[in-house]
Design a protein around this motif. Structure first.
Motif, short mmCIF file in Angstrom:
data_model
loop_
_atom_site.label_atom_id
_atom_site.label_comp_id
_atom_site.label_asym_id
_atom_site.label_seq_id
_atom_site.Cartn_x
_atom_site.Cartn_y
_atom_site.Cartn_z
N UNK A 137 42.32 -19.20 -9.91
CA UNK A 137 43.43 -19.20 -10.86
C UNK A 137 43.09 -18.35 -12.07
N UNK A 138 41.92 -18.57 -12.65
CA UNK A 138 41.51 -17.83 -13.83
C UNK A 138 41.50 -16.33 -13.56
N UNK A 139 40.87 -15.94 -12.47
CA UNK A 139 40.74 -14.52 -12.15
C UNK A 139 42.11 -13.88 -11.87
N UNK A 140 42.92 -14.54 -11.07
CA UNK A 140 44.24 -14.01 -10.72
C UNK A 140 45.13 -13.86 -11.96
N UNK A 141 45.08 -14.85 -12.83
CA UNK A 141 45.92 -14.79 -14.04
C UNK A 141 45.41 -13.74 -15.02
N UNK A 142 44.10 -13.66 -15.21
CA UNK A 142 43.53 -12.67 -16.14
C UNK A 142 43.78 -11.24 -15.67
N UNK A 143 43.69 -11.03 -14.36
CA UNK A 143 43.83 -9.68 -13.81
C UNK A 143 45.27 -9.34 -13.42
N UNK A 144 46.19 -10.26 -13.65
CA UNK A 144 47.63 -10.06 -13.41
C UNK A 144 47.93 -9.60 -11.98
N UNK A 145 47.47 -10.37 -11.01
CA UNK A 145 47.79 -10.07 -9.61
C UNK A 145 49.26 -10.35 -9.35
N UNK A 146 49.82 -9.61 -8.40
CA UNK A 146 51.22 -9.79 -8.04
C UNK A 146 51.42 -10.94 -7.06
N UNK A 147 50.40 -11.22 -6.26
CA UNK A 147 50.47 -12.29 -5.26
C UNK A 147 49.05 -12.69 -4.86
N UNK A 148 48.91 -13.96 -4.51
CA UNK A 148 47.66 -14.47 -3.95
C UNK A 148 47.95 -14.88 -2.52
N UNK A 149 47.10 -14.46 -1.60
CA UNK A 149 47.22 -14.86 -0.20
C UNK A 149 45.96 -15.65 0.14
N UNK A 150 46.16 -16.84 0.70
CA UNK A 150 45.01 -17.68 1.03
C UNK A 150 45.34 -18.63 2.16
N UNK A 151 44.30 -19.12 2.80
CA UNK A 151 44.48 -20.07 3.89
C UNK A 151 44.77 -21.46 3.37
N UNK A 152 45.39 -22.25 4.23
CA UNK A 152 45.70 -23.63 3.85
C UNK A 152 44.46 -24.50 3.86
N UNK A 153 43.46 -24.08 4.60
CA UNK A 153 42.19 -24.81 4.68
C UNK A 153 41.05 -23.81 4.65
N UNK A 154 39.95 -24.23 4.07
CA UNK A 154 38.76 -23.40 4.04
C UNK A 154 37.67 -23.97 4.91
N UNK A 155 36.45 -23.64 4.60
CA UNK A 155 35.31 -24.12 5.38
C UNK A 155 34.94 -25.55 5.06
N UNK A 156 35.30 -26.05 3.89
CA UNK A 156 34.85 -27.35 3.45
C UNK A 156 35.99 -28.37 3.49
N UNK A 157 36.33 -28.85 4.66
CA UNK A 157 37.45 -29.79 4.83
C UNK A 157 37.18 -31.12 4.13
N UNK A 158 35.91 -31.59 4.12
CA UNK A 158 35.59 -32.86 3.47
C UNK A 158 35.89 -32.78 1.98
N UNK A 159 35.46 -31.72 1.33
CA UNK A 159 35.72 -31.56 -0.10
C UNK A 159 37.23 -31.50 -0.37
N UNK A 160 37.98 -30.84 0.50
CA UNK A 160 39.42 -30.76 0.31
C UNK A 160 40.06 -32.14 0.36
N UNK A 161 39.57 -33.01 1.25
CA UNK A 161 40.14 -34.35 1.36
C UNK A 161 39.81 -35.18 0.12
N UNK A 162 38.61 -35.02 -0.42
CA UNK A 162 38.18 -35.83 -1.55
C UNK A 162 38.76 -35.31 -2.86
N UNK A 163 38.71 -34.03 -3.10
CA UNK A 163 39.07 -33.47 -4.39
C UNK A 163 40.49 -32.89 -4.44
N UNK A 164 41.14 -32.73 -3.32
CA UNK A 164 42.42 -32.05 -3.30
C UNK A 164 42.20 -30.62 -2.87
N UNK A 165 43.13 -30.07 -2.18
CA UNK A 165 42.92 -28.75 -1.58
C UNK A 165 42.93 -27.64 -2.61
N UNK A 166 42.11 -26.64 -2.36
CA UNK A 166 42.03 -25.47 -3.22
C UNK A 166 43.37 -24.76 -3.25
#
Length: 140
Positions: A95-124
């Motif tokens: 978020x910090x990098x995209x906002x500071x550098x004024x990107x037009x769009x962010x493309x990312x996967x719905x899940x990453x490599x760390x599924x356990x962390x996503x379940x505990x902390x909320x998805x990236x």
């Protein structure tokens, strides 16, 4: 439409699928550039040091190897791209990098490599979609 495209990549299958979509968006404009961003968080950094040693140059190469398939997709499609390693918690750092550098769009996967962390902390991807100032394309 999208000249500055941030592609979040971590070596996962979802990141490779996201690369296909980022490449497609980039081909819609003649001078679009995709920035492939890999965020090193504390957990993966500690794992890398314990598993591979302490050389930061070697660790950066190892991290870059994880996303080479993503770069291969972009090269195959003839898309201009660069590569950036960030350090910190993935969601807030993207978020910090995209906002500071004024990107037009962010493309990312719905899940990453760390599924356990996503379940505990909320998805990236969820965090990024709420904090970014630009559109966020989440690829399943």
């Amino acid at each position: 439409m999208y000249k500055k495209i941030l592609l979040a990549a971590d070596g996962s299958d979802h990141a490779r699928k996201s690369a296909e979509h980022a490449a497609y968006l980039a081909t819609m404009e003649t001078d679009s550039v995709v920035t492939v961003v890999y965020v090193v968080d504390a957990a993966s950094s500690k794992h890398d040091v314990l598993a591979e040693g302490t050389s930061s140059t070697y660790l950066n190469e190892l991290r870059h190897e994880r996303i080479r398939p993503v770069e291969g997709i972009l090269e195959e499609k003839g898309v201009s791209f660069d590569y950036k390693i960030l350090k910190g918690e993935p969601g807030p750092e993207l978020i910090r990098y995209a906002n500071e550098e004024a990107y037009d769009v962010i493309v990312m996967g719905s899940r990453g490599l760390n599924a356990l962390q996503e379940m505990v902390l909320g998805s990236v991807s969820h965090k990024v979609s709420h904090g970014a100032h630009c559109p966020v394309m989440i690829v399943k």
